[in-house]
Design a protein around this motif. Sequence first.
Motif, PDB file in Angstrom:
ATOM      1  N   ARG A  14      42.043  39.829  42.730  1.00 55.23           N
ATOM      2  CA  ARG A  14      41.424  40.974  41.812  1.00 55.23           C
ATOM      3  C   ARG A  14      41.342  39.431  40.318  1.00 55.23           C
ATOM      4  O   ARG A  14      40.487  38.351  40.162  1.00 55.23           O
ATOM      5  CB  ARG A  14      41.556  41.564  40.483  1.00 55.23           C
ATOM      6  CG  ARG A  14      40.015  42.084  39.774  1.00 55.23           C
ATOM      7  CD  ARG A  14      38.991  42.219  41.116  1.00 55.23           C
ATOM      8  NE  ARG A  14      37.880  42.480  39.530  1.00 55.23           N
ATOM      9  CZ  ARG A  14      36.821  41.642  39.654  1.00 55.23           C
ATOM     10  NH1 ARG A  14      36.474  40.727  40.836  1.00 55.23           N
ATOM     11  NH2 ARG A  14      35.356  42.275  38.803  1.00 55.23           N
ATOM     12  N   LYS A  15      42.299  39.330  40.305  1.00 54.23           N
ATOM     13  CA  LYS A  15      42.194  37.818  38.796  1.00 54.23           C
ATOM     14  C   LYS A  15      41.874  36.596  40.063  1.00 54.23           C
ATOM     15  O   LYS A  15      41.002  35.784  39.361  1.00 54.23           O
ATOM     16  CB  LYS A  15      43.872  37.711  38.253  1.00 54.23           C
ATOM     17  CG  LYS A  15      43.966  37.893  37.709  1.00 54.23           C
ATOM     18  CD  LYS A  15      45.530  38.234  37.322  1.00 54.23           C
ATOM     19  CE  LYS A  15      46.045  39.060  36.255  1.00 54.23           C
ATOM     20  NZ  LYS A  15      47.136  38.920  35.852  1.00 54.23           N
ATOM     21  N   GLU A  17      39.511  36.368  42.139  1.00 59.90           N
ATOM     22  CA  GLU A  17      38.365  36.240  42.688  1.00 59.90           C
ATOM     23  C   GLU A  17      36.915  36.814  40.875  1.00 59.90           C
ATOM     24  O   GLU A  17      36.143  35.723  40.776  1.00 59.90           O
ATOM     25  CB  GLU A  17      37.554  37.848  42.916  1.00 59.90           C
ATOM     26  CG  GLU A  17      38.021  38.452  43.964  1.00 59.90           C
ATOM     27  CD  GLU A  17      37.936  39.911  44.547  1.00 59.90           C
ATOM     28  OE1 GLU A  17      37.441  40.605  43.834  1.00 59.90           O
ATOM     29  OE2 GLU A  17      38.458  40.283  45.403  1.00 59.90           O
ATOM     30  N   MET A  18      38.151  37.188  39.838  1.00 63.53           N
ATOM     31  CA  MET A  18      37.285  36.661  38.523  1.00 63.53           C
ATOM     32  C   MET A  18      37.278  35.180  38.066  1.00 63.53           C
ATOM     33  O   MET A  18      36.645  35.111  37.667  1.00 63.53           O
ATOM     34  CB  MET A  18      37.639  37.575  37.514  1.00 63.53           C
ATOM     35  CG  MET A  18      38.030  39.090  38.058  1.00 63.53           C
ATOM     36  SD  MET A  18      38.361  39.904  36.143  1.00 63.53           S
ATOM     37  CE  MET A  18      37.952  39.398  35.024  1.00 63.53           C
ATOM     38  N   GLU A  19      38.267  34.032  38.866  1.00 62.67           N
ATOM     39  CA  GLU A  19      38.476  33.003  37.794  1.00 62.67           C
ATOM     40  C   GLU A  19      37.704  32.107  38.364  1.00 62.67           C
ATOM     41  O   GLU A  19      36.605  31.371  38.271  1.00 62.67           O
ATOM     42  CB  GLU A  19      40.173  32.512  38.292  1.00 62.67           C
ATOM     43  CG  GLU A  19      40.621  32.727  37.694  1.00 62.67           C
ATOM     44  CD  GLU A  19      42.043  32.784  37.731  1.00 62.67           C
ATOM     45  OE1 GLU A  19      42.456  31.534  39.272  1.00 62.67           O
ATOM     46  OE2 GLU A  19      42.760  32.760  37.141  1.00 62.67           O
ATOM     47  N   GLN A  21      34.814  33.308  39.898  1.00 63.20           N
ATOM     48  CA  GLN A  21      33.226  33.386  39.468  1.00 63.20           C
ATOM     49  C   GLN A  21      32.746  33.535  38.821  1.00 63.20           C
ATOM     50  O   GLN A  21      31.930  32.749  37.617  1.00 63.20           O
ATOM     51  CB  GLN A  21      32.925  35.640  39.725  1.00 63.20           C
ATOM     52  CG  GLN A  21      32.786  35.946  40.980  1.00 63.20           C
ATOM     53  CD  GLN A  21      33.324  37.468  40.362  1.00 63.20           C
ATOM     54  OE1 GLN A  21      33.319  38.596  39.603  1.00 63.20           O
ATOM     55  NE2 GLN A  21      33.054  38.219  42.227  1.00 63.20           N
ATOM     56  N   SER A  22      33.853  32.879  37.028  1.00 60.33           N
ATOM     57  CA  SER A  22      33.616  32.125  35.906  1.00 60.33           C
ATOM     58  C   SER A  22      33.437  30.796  36.679  1.00 60.33           C
ATOM     59  O   SER A  22      32.567  30.528  35.976  1.00 60.33           O
ATOM     60  CB  SER A  22      34.722  32.642  34.811  1.00 60.33           C
ATOM     61  OG  SER A  22      34.820  31.526  34.948  1.00 60.33           O
TER      62      SER A  22
END
Length: 67
Positions: A14-15, A17-19, A21-22
């Motif tokens: 998840r981290k 994925e978030m990176e 997306q960011s």
Amino acid sequence: MISREELEKRVTARKREMEEQSTKLSGFRQKIVDFIGDVKSRSVIYNLIKNLPLWKELEKLIEDSTD
């Protein structure tokens, strides 16, 4: 019950994925900033669209995100 190892894998995924997306969001934001700057440099076009509600919202979003 989920094991600690499985939970750590999920958190790591998840981290990541978030990176990603960011990074995509930052790239998109920069493109919008560049677009707005380009349009403002073209006075004839800018004078035509500066009062449109969508244009005002775009400028507001960019201003809000730089604060």
